[in-house]
Design a protein around this motif. Structure first.
Motif, PDB file in Angstrom:
ATOM      1  N   ILE A  69       0.763  -1.135   0.228  1.00  0.00           N
ATOM      2  CA  ILE A  69       0.213   0.065   0.133  1.00  0.00           C
ATOM      3  C   ILE A  69       0.646   1.329   0.026  1.00  0.00           C
ATOM      4  O   ILE A  69       1.611   1.285   0.785  1.00  0.00           O
ATOM      5  CB  ILE A  69      -0.903   0.241   0.980  1.00  0.00           C
ATOM      6  CG1 ILE A  69      -1.756  -0.965   1.689  1.00  0.00           C
ATOM      7  CG2 ILE A  69      -1.789   1.272   1.272  1.00  0.00           C
ATOM      8  CD1 ILE A  69      -1.741  -1.790   3.207  1.00  0.00           C
ATOM      9  N   THR A  70       0.956   2.470  -1.270  1.00  0.00           N
ATOM     10  CA  THR A  70       1.134   3.580  -1.666  1.00  0.00           C
ATOM     11  C   THR A  70       0.262   4.737  -1.165  1.00  0.00           C
ATOM     12  O   THR A  70      -0.365   4.714  -1.858  1.00  0.00           O
ATOM     13  CB  THR A  70       2.276   3.697  -2.396  1.00  0.00           C
ATOM     14  OG1 THR A  70       2.903   2.264  -2.207  1.00  0.00           O
ATOM     15  CG2 THR A  70       3.502   4.675  -2.572  1.00  0.00           C
ATOM     16  N   LEU A  71       0.662   5.075  -0.014  1.00  0.00           N
ATOM     17  CA  LEU A  71      -0.395   6.253   0.208  1.00  0.00           C
ATOM     18  C   LEU A  71       0.522   7.601  -0.206  1.00  0.00           C
ATOM     19  O   LEU A  71       1.540   7.565   0.832  1.00  0.00           O
ATOM     20  CB  LEU A  71      -0.726   5.878   1.827  1.00  0.00           C
ATOM     21  CG  LEU A  71      -1.593   7.115   2.491  1.00  0.00           C
ATOM     22  CD1 LEU A  71      -3.103   7.021   1.487  1.00  0.00           C
ATOM     23  CD2 LEU A  71      -1.667   6.833   3.675  1.00  0.00           C
ATOM     24  N   THR A  72      -0.266   8.805  -1.082  1.00  0.00           N
ATOM     25  CA  THR A  72       0.454   9.488  -1.141  1.00  0.00           C
ATOM     26  C   THR A  72      -0.536  10.608  -0.907  1.00  0.00           C
ATOM     27  O   THR A  72      -1.316  10.548  -1.100  1.00  0.00           O
ATOM     28  CB  THR A  72       1.399   9.858  -1.968  1.00  0.00           C
ATOM     29  OG1 THR A  72       1.932   8.990  -2.426  1.00  0.00           O
ATOM     30  CG2 THR A  72       1.631  11.280  -2.350  1.00  0.00           C
ATOM     31  N   VAL A  80      -3.636   6.700  -3.270  1.00  0.00           N
ATOM     32  CA  VAL A  80      -3.556   5.019  -3.111  1.00  0.00           C
ATOM     33  C   VAL A  80      -3.731   4.371  -3.830  1.00  0.00           C
ATOM     34  O   VAL A  80      -3.969   4.291  -4.988  1.00  0.00           O
ATOM     35  CB  VAL A  80      -4.531   4.694  -1.737  1.00  0.00           C
ATOM     36  CG1 VAL A  80      -4.338   3.267  -1.314  1.00  0.00           C
ATOM     37  CG2 VAL A  80      -4.997   5.893  -1.266  1.00  0.00           C
ATOM     38  N   VAL A  81      -2.545   4.049  -4.171  1.00  0.00           N
ATOM     39  CA  VAL A  81      -2.258   2.412  -4.896  1.00  0.00           C
ATOM     40  C   VAL A  81      -1.858   1.659  -4.200  1.00  0.00           C
ATOM     41  O   VAL A  81      -0.719   0.470  -2.715  1.00  0.00           O
ATOM     42  CB  VAL A  81      -0.660   3.051  -5.431  1.00  0.00           C
ATOM     43  CG1 VAL A  81      -0.382   2.215  -6.442  1.00  0.00           C
ATOM     44  CG2 VAL A  81      -0.406   4.307  -6.425  1.00  0.00           C
ATOM     45  N   LEU A  82      -2.669   0.220  -4.550  1.00  0.00           N
ATOM     46  CA  LEU A  82      -2.436  -0.901  -3.447  1.00  0.00           C
ATOM     47  C   LEU A  82      -2.352  -1.746  -5.169  1.00  0.00           C
ATOM     48  O   LEU A  82      -2.774  -2.082  -6.331  1.00  0.00           O
ATOM     49  CB  LEU A  82      -3.843  -1.580  -4.047  1.00  0.00           C
ATOM     50  CG  LEU A  82      -4.406   0.162  -2.350  1.00  0.00           C
ATOM     51  CD1 LEU A  82      -5.790  -1.200  -2.627  1.00  0.00           C
ATOM     52  CD2 LEU A  82      -3.534  -0.371  -1.408  1.00  0.00           C
ATOM     53  N   GLU A  83      -1.053  -2.766  -4.763  1.00  0.00           N
ATOM     54  CA  GLU A  83      -0.371  -3.735  -5.768  1.00  0.00           C
ATOM     55  C   GLU A  83      -0.215  -5.096  -4.947  1.00  0.00           C
ATOM     56  O   GLU A  83       0.517  -5.224  -3.809  1.00  0.00           O
ATOM     57  CB  GLU A  83       0.620  -3.229  -5.921  1.00  0.00           C
ATOM     58  CG  GLU A  83       1.355  -1.940  -6.400  1.00  0.00           C
ATOM     59  CD  GLU A  83       2.237  -1.493  -6.818  1.00  0.00           C
ATOM     60  OE1 GLU A  83       2.600  -1.635  -7.694  1.00  0.00           O
ATOM     61  OE2 GLU A  83       2.830  -1.115  -5.850  1.00  0.00           O
ATOM     62  N   GLU A  84      -0.053  -6.062  -5.350  1.00  0.00           N
ATOM     63  CA  GLU A  84      -0.150  -7.420  -5.478  1.00  0.00           C
ATOM     64  C   GLU A  84       1.634  -7.483  -4.765  1.00  0.00           C
ATOM     65  O   GLU A  84       2.715  -6.636  -5.799  1.00  0.00           O
ATOM     66  CB  GLU A  84      -0.439  -8.794  -5.539  1.00  0.00           C
ATOM     67  CG  GLU A  84      -1.451  -8.832  -6.140  1.00  0.00           C
ATOM     68  CD  GLU A  84      -1.949 -10.346  -6.603  1.00  0.00           C
ATOM     69  OE1 GLU A  84      -1.636 -11.313  -6.283  1.00  0.00           O
ATOM     70  OE2 GLU A  84      -2.482 -10.231  -7.652  1.00  0.00           O
ATOM     71  N   ALA A  85       2.391  -7.428  -3.995  1.00  0.00           N
ATOM     72  CA  ALA A  85       4.201  -6.892  -3.201  1.00  0.00           C
ATOM     73  C   ALA A  85       4.703  -8.071  -4.041  1.00  0.00           C
ATOM     74  O   ALA A  85       5.406  -7.973  -4.577  1.00  0.00           O
ATOM     75  CB  ALA A  85       4.050  -7.492  -2.547  1.00  0.00           C
TER      76      ALA A  85
END
Length: 94
Positions: A69-72, A80-85
């Motif tokens: 989860i990347t939150l800016t 918010v960017v959500l990714e399968e790591a």
């Protein structure tokens, strides 16, 4: 306009980590957003999206993985960017 705040976290793709996601996202937003931004609504939206990743990408597929989860936040804008790591995989039924 203030300085943008970016925070990236990685959590196991399991439902028991959703509370931790809500806590971290809420804490990151508090004090970093403008008055017009609804922190509760953003936390709820992130929780729902991560929950969907956990349910559909991991549990239903019978596999494990992490969610990144990347939150800016830059005062009035929250991204918010959500990714399968571990990266996307071809769907099982494809």
């Amino acid at each position: 306009m203030g300085t943008a705040v970016t925070r990236t976290i990685e959590v196991p793709g399991q439902t028991e980590y959703l509370k931790k996601v809500r806590e971290i996202v809420g804490h990151t937003l508090e004090g970093s957003v403008g008055e017009q931004m609804n922190v509760h609504a953003i936390v709820l939206a992130v929780d729902e999206a991560v929950s969907n990743i956990v349910e559909h990408a991991y549990q239903e597929a019978g596999r494990e993985g992490d969610v990144r989860i990347t939150l800016t936040v830059d005062r009035e804008i929250c991204t918010v960017v959500l990714e399968e790591a571990d990266g996307c995989r071809k769907p099982i039924n494809a």
